[in-house]
Write an enzyme that holds these catalytic residues in place. Structure first.
Site, PDB file in Angstrom:
ATOM      1  N   ASN A  64       1.022  -2.561   5.298  1.00 26.55           N
ATOM      2  CA  ASN A  64       0.135  -1.074   5.536  1.00 26.55           C
ATOM      3  C   ASN A  64      -1.005  -0.949   4.829  1.00 26.55           C
ATOM      4  O   ASN A  64      -1.848  -0.286   5.080  1.00 26.55           O
ATOM      5  CB  ASN A  64       1.138  -0.232   5.106  1.00 26.55           C
ATOM      6  CG  ASN A  64       0.488   1.138   4.824  1.00 26.55           C
ATOM      7  OD1 ASN A  64       0.098   1.955   5.677  1.00 26.55           O
ATOM      8  ND2 ASN A  64       0.246   1.559   3.469  1.00 26.55           N
ATOM      9  N   TYR A 102     -13.616  -3.005   9.784  1.00 25.71           N
ATOM     10  CA  TYR A 102     -12.299  -2.467   9.932  1.00 25.71           C
ATOM     11  C   TYR A 102     -11.714  -2.710  11.296  1.00 25.71           C
ATOM     12  O   TYR A 102     -10.800  -2.820  11.502  1.00 25.71           O
ATOM     13  CB  TYR A 102     -12.751  -0.790   9.535  1.00 25.71           C
ATOM     14  CG  TYR A 102     -11.377   0.047   9.558  1.00 25.71           C
ATOM     15  CD1 TYR A 102     -10.377  -0.021   8.369  1.00 25.71           C
ATOM     16  CD2 TYR A 102     -10.982   0.603  10.606  1.00 25.71           C
ATOM     17  CE1 TYR A 102      -9.113   0.425   8.532  1.00 25.71           C
ATOM     18  CE2 TYR A 102      -9.936   1.559  10.778  1.00 25.71           C
ATOM     19  CZ  TYR A 102      -8.888   1.463   9.568  1.00 25.71           C
ATOM     20  OH  TYR A 102      -7.837   2.134   9.499  1.00 25.71           O
ATOM     21  N   GLY A 116       0.729  -1.285  -0.095  1.00 23.42           N
ATOM     22  CA  GLY A 116       0.142  -0.008   0.020  1.00 23.42           C
ATOM     23  C   GLY A 116       0.733   1.508  -0.087  1.00 23.42           C
ATOM     24  O   GLY A 116       0.592   2.024   0.660  1.00 23.42           O
ATOM     25  N   LYS A 130      -8.450  -4.592  12.558  1.00 24.01           N
ATOM     26  CA  LYS A 130      -7.207  -4.234  13.296  1.00 24.01           C
ATOM     27  C   LYS A 130      -7.138  -4.728  14.733  1.00 24.01           C
ATOM     28  O   LYS A 130      -5.993  -4.846  15.113  1.00 24.01           O
ATOM     29  CB  LYS A 130      -7.542  -2.671  13.135  1.00 24.01           C
ATOM     30  CG  LYS A 130      -7.602  -1.794  11.815  1.00 24.01           C
ATOM     31  CD  LYS A 130      -6.169  -2.048  11.325  1.00 24.01           C
ATOM     32  CE  LYS A 130      -6.114  -1.140   9.946  1.00 24.01           C
ATOM     33  NZ  LYS A 130      -5.066  -1.311   9.391  1.00 24.01           N
ATOM     34  N   SER A 150      -4.654   0.331  13.838  1.00 28.04           N
ATOM     35  CA  SER A 150      -5.182   1.679  14.058  1.00 28.04           C
ATOM     36  C   SER A 150      -5.706   1.555  15.589  1.00 28.04           C
ATOM     37  O   SER A 150      -5.835   0.697  16.330  1.00 28.04           O
ATOM     38  CB  SER A 150      -6.703   1.392  13.173  1.00 28.04           C
ATOM     39  OG  SER A 150      -7.464   2.354  13.521  1.00 28.04           O
ATOM     40  N   ILE A 205      -5.704  10.332  10.660  1.00 33.47           N
ATOM     41  CA  ILE A 205      -4.614  10.807   9.709  1.00 33.47           C
ATOM     42  C   ILE A 205      -5.172  11.317   8.252  1.00 33.47           C
ATOM     43  O   ILE A 205      -6.099  10.513   7.735  1.00 33.47           O
ATOM     44  CB  ILE A 205      -3.338   9.693   9.525  1.00 33.47           C
ATOM     45  CG1 ILE A 205      -2.937   8.943  10.917  1.00 33.47           C
ATOM     46  CG2 ILE A 205      -2.347  10.379   8.838  1.00 33.47           C
ATOM     47  CD1 ILE A 205      -2.370  10.037  11.572  1.00 33.47           C
TER      48      ILE A 205
END
Ligand code: NDP
Length: 254
Positions: free
Chosen positions: A95, A161, A17, A165, A148, A194
């Site tokens: 990543n 998600y 990524g 993580k 994350s 971010i």
């Protein structure tokens, strides 16, 4: 006393990524430090442009590898090609990531779940599996998982998600225990919010996280540079199995 502490010159890294956002930032940082880097992603033009720029700016060997990280065969082939090219793999940064939003779990589709898990978790398992074989033979390796804070705290609207993580954090610890005897460290960075293509500064999520930071702003990819270099270099030689939040204080501000 600090000579060589953060030195990654001449090392060889793999970053998934790397065509945008945090992965691109870490690839640029490593290249600026004299590290050779294989950059993986689907967008060929972006990878080629980044490879040209970093090679020109820093005289390091940058290898663009176009692949979809949800394709196991493509990842296995990629690692074989990278080892043939560099002769070794010192650093792996898992990543590549994506997300899928839904009102709540009752409307989160199986397709969303599978895509997020495949991109964020299964790709990290496959790349780590393939690279660990190389690193074990070398008796050296640094694996960095980009997790994350949602793997630590709850987050609504993104159930797959958060699950991916959280599992990545557990995998980080399990791999650290298994690979420590081979001089391979495994750590995770858990960024807060971010500013990248994955996030939206106009969104309710951004406003929520911004209100919880103690630094008064959302993060930028360059805010992760320090911890990425720490975990990639011998400065972190006795650190393994850790999940390090870089979140502007969000988790502290309950
Ligand atoms: P970006 O969208 O900018 O970057 C995501 C990267 O992953 C791109 O390079 C993309 O490349 C790659 N990618 C996505 N899906 C695939 C795929 N199927 N195959 C190959 N590559 C893929 O987002 P970020 O930089 O923000 O995200 C990077 C990581 O940081 C992710 O793991 C994310 O979860 C994590 N993170 C981000 C936070 C944030 O607030 N931004 C917070 C916490 C963690 P391409 O499209 O070219 O394939």
């Amino acid at each position: 006393m600090i000579d060589g502490l953060f030195d990654i010159r001449g090392k060889c890294a793999v970053i998934s990524g790397a065509s945008s956002g945090i992965g691109k930032e870490i690839a640029s940082l490593f290249a600026a430090c004299g590290c050779n880097v294989a950059i993986l992603a689907r967008r060929k033009e972006r990878l080629n442009a980044l490879a040209d720029q970093l090679t020109r700016d820093y005289s390091v060997d940058i290898m663009p590898v176009v692949c979809d990280v949800t394709d196991e065969e493509a990842l296995v082939t990629a690692v074989n090609e990278i080892v043939s090219h560099f002769g070794r793999i010192d650093i792996l940064v898992n990543n590549a990531g994506t997300t899928a939003k839904s009102e709540d779990i009752s409307t989160h589709t199986r397709q969303q779940w599978d895509n997020v898990m495949g991109t964020n978790l299964t790709s990290a398992y496959i790349l780590s599996r393939e690279c660990a074989r190389v690193m074990k033979d070398q008796r050296y390796g640094k694996i960095i998982n980009i997790s994350s804070i949602t793997g630590i705290m709850g987050l609504k609207n993104q159930v797959s998600y958060a699950a991916s993580k959280g599992a990545l954090n557990s995998m980080t610890k399990a791999m650290a225990v298994e690979l420590g005897p081979y001089n391979i460290t495994v750590n995770a960075i858990a960024p807060g919010y971010i500013y990248t293509e994955l996030t939206n500064p106009q969104s309710a999520g951004c406003r929520y996280f911004n209100s919880r930071t103690v630094m008064g702003r959302i993060g930028l990819p360059e805010d992760l540079r320090g911890v990425a270099l720490l975990l990639a270099s011998d400065a972190s030689r006795y650190m393994t199995g850790t999940v390090i939040p870089v979140d502007g204080g969000i988790l502290a501000n309950i």
